[in-house]
Write a protein that holds these residues in place. Sequence first.
Motif, mmCIF file in Angstrom:
data_model
loop_
_atom_site.group_PDB
_atom_site.id
_atom_site.type_symbol
_atom_site.label_atom_id
_atom_site.label_comp_id
_atom_site.label_asym_id
_atom_site.label_seq_id
_atom_site.Cartn_x
_atom_site.Cartn_y
_atom_site.Cartn_z
ATOM 1 N N VAL A 17 -10.217 -4.563 -1.231
ATOM 2 C CA VAL A 17 -9.720 -3.471 -2.066
ATOM 3 C C VAL A 17 -9.177 -2.369 -1.158
ATOM 4 C CG1 VAL A 17 -10.381 -1.720 -3.749
ATOM 5 C CG2 VAL A 17 -11.371 -4.010 -3.901
ATOM 6 N N GLY A 38 -3.581 -5.810 -6.528
ATOM 7 C CA GLY A 38 -5.035 -5.778 -6.588
ATOM 8 C C GLY A 38 -5.576 -6.216 -7.942
ATOM 9 N N GLU A 39 -4.882 -5.816 -9.010
ATOM 10 C CA GLU A 39 -5.317 -6.235 -10.349
ATOM 11 C C GLU A 39 -5.223 -7.744 -10.477
ATOM 12 O OE1 GLU A 39 -2.993 -3.991 -13.186
ATOM 13 O OE2 GLU A 39 -4.067 -2.132 -12.688
ATOM 14 N N THR A 74 -10.106 3.945 -7.123
ATOM 15 C CA THR A 74 -9.982 5.102 -8.014
ATOM 16 C C THR A 74 -11.122 5.108 -9.029
ATOM 17 O OG1 THR A 74 -8.688 3.842 -9.589
ATOM 18 C CG2 THR A 74 -7.477 4.975 -7.849
ATOM 19 N N VAL A 129 -1.561 -1.659 -6.328
ATOM 20 C CA VAL A 129 -2.383 -1.569 -7.534
ATOM 21 C C VAL A 129 -2.200 -2.816 -8.392
ATOM 22 C CG1 VAL A 129 -2.799 -0.260 -9.655
ATOM 23 C CG2 VAL A 129 -2.464 0.946 -7.496
ATOM 24 N N GLN A 130 -0.948 -3.219 -8.600
ATOM 25 C CA GLN A 130 -0.701 -4.430 -9.390
ATOM 26 C C GLN A 130 -1.157 -5.686 -8.647
ATOM 27 O OE1 GLN A 130 1.652 -1.681 -9.685
ATOM 28 N NE2 GLN A 130 3.406 -2.636 -10.699
ATOM 29 N N GLU A 189 0.834 -1.203 0.000
ATOM 30 C CA GLU A 189 0.000 0.000 0.000
ATOM 31 C C GLU A 189 0.868 1.252 0.000
ATOM 32 O OE1 GLU A 189 -2.476 -0.782 3.403
ATOM 33 O OE2 GLU A 189 -4.088 -1.637 2.168
ATOM 34 N N LEU A 212 -11.608 2.060 -11.220
ATOM 35 C CA LEU A 212 -11.971 0.745 -10.673
ATOM 36 C C LEU A 212 -13.296 0.191 -11.223
ATOM 37 C CD1 LEU A 212 -11.189 -1.579 -8.716
ATOM 38 C CD2 LEU A 212 -12.445 -0.352 -6.931
ATOM 39 N N ARG A 270 -5.994 2.869 -1.940
ATOM 40 C CA ARG A 270 -5.278 3.332 -3.137
ATOM 41 C C ARG A 270 -5.774 2.722 -4.429
ATOM 42 N NH1 ARG A 270 1.032 4.685 -2.188
ATOM 43 N NH2 ARG A 270 0.998 5.121 -4.417
ATOM 44 N N GLU A 271 -6.516 1.620 -4.323
ATOM 45 C CA GLU A 271 -7.079 0.993 -5.526
ATOM 46 C C GLU A 271 -8.439 1.572 -5.848
ATOM 47 O OE1 GLU A 271 -6.918 -3.417 -5.536
ATOM 48 O OE2 GLU A 271 -6.338 -3.114 -3.452
#
Length: 281
Positions: A119, A91-92, A125, A88-89, A82, A128, A122-123
């Motif tokens: 989630v 989470g993807e 956004t 972000v990666q 975080e 999303l 920072r994810e």
Amino acid sequence: EGHDNPDRSVAFYRLDMNAGMQERMRIESGLRHALGHGELALYYQPKFEIGTDRVVGAEALVRWVHPERGLVSPAEFIPLAESTGLIVQVGEWVLEQACAQAAVWQAAGLPPMRVAVNVSAREFTNSLPGRVAETLRRYELDPSWLELEITEGTLMHDIERVIGIMDRITELGVALSLDDFGTGYSSLSYLKRFPIQTLKIDRSFTTGIPDDANDCAIASAIISMGRQLKLRVIAEGVETLDQLQFLRKAGCDEVQGFLYAAPLPAYEFERGLRENWLLLA
Ligand code: C2E
Ligand code: MG
Ligand code: MG
Ligand code: MG
């Protein structure tokens, strides 16, 4: 470039770096490597409806299968991911993997069971909702199979923007729940404006049930507030029958915890469904 001698700047940082920073950098570069080399895995922990004892969903929890260290807990690398943005990666990858697995279960003819993905703030956004929609489409996954768990930290800044993102997600048919409820700073006055379906009582409160009077009071208060607001309430970290009994009496809807099952690899989760648990059809 300002730092025209990279070796020197590295040396400078090394001198200044304490053991904690070195450890963080080691984990960060390891995690980058893990992402590219298939070292992450998703485990699934069933959620049970108290009244029926049936499985109503599964929380997807990431694990780092480290070649030397074995299973590394997300508690060790999610906070770091975080703070560096690597989340972000991560989470993807997690959303992709969770939807792929849910699509397998959907194709196998199981009744819809929400697979819940955690989630981070920072994810959360503007991109999303689109990514979620695109992923559902690609796997031909019905949105009733997906849920996103967000924490109060997500709700702390720019509340109007966050509510806009939440609305776009729920309009897809994807459910939202508020994780670790009671540990953050979210204003209760906003609770009724959030398009969430479920409150998750944090494990730190569940743990104190039934001996700690404060934890019991907090859990009961969350449950009755959830009822008033027409939200479902789930308690996480349920380990004992005493806790289950207390939560049932207090009117809690669902439970999740070692009393029923730990987070499991998908094939063991499937075996649980085959041999031990029943799905809510
Ligand atoms: P969380 O979302 O609150 O997840 C619940 C944690 O409680 C999980 O820890 C789970 O394994 C653990 N747990 C469940 N039942 C019991 C129980 O009966 N007793 C005890 N002692 N623990 C129980 P885990 O898997 O280590 O994950 C820790 C945290 O890491 C999660 O807390 C979540 O905040 C974060 N996390 C995990 N996976 C992801 C992910 O894919 N993305 C993001 N952003 N965060 C994740
Ligand atoms: Mg969670
Ligand atoms: Mg939680
Ligand atoms: Mg928690």
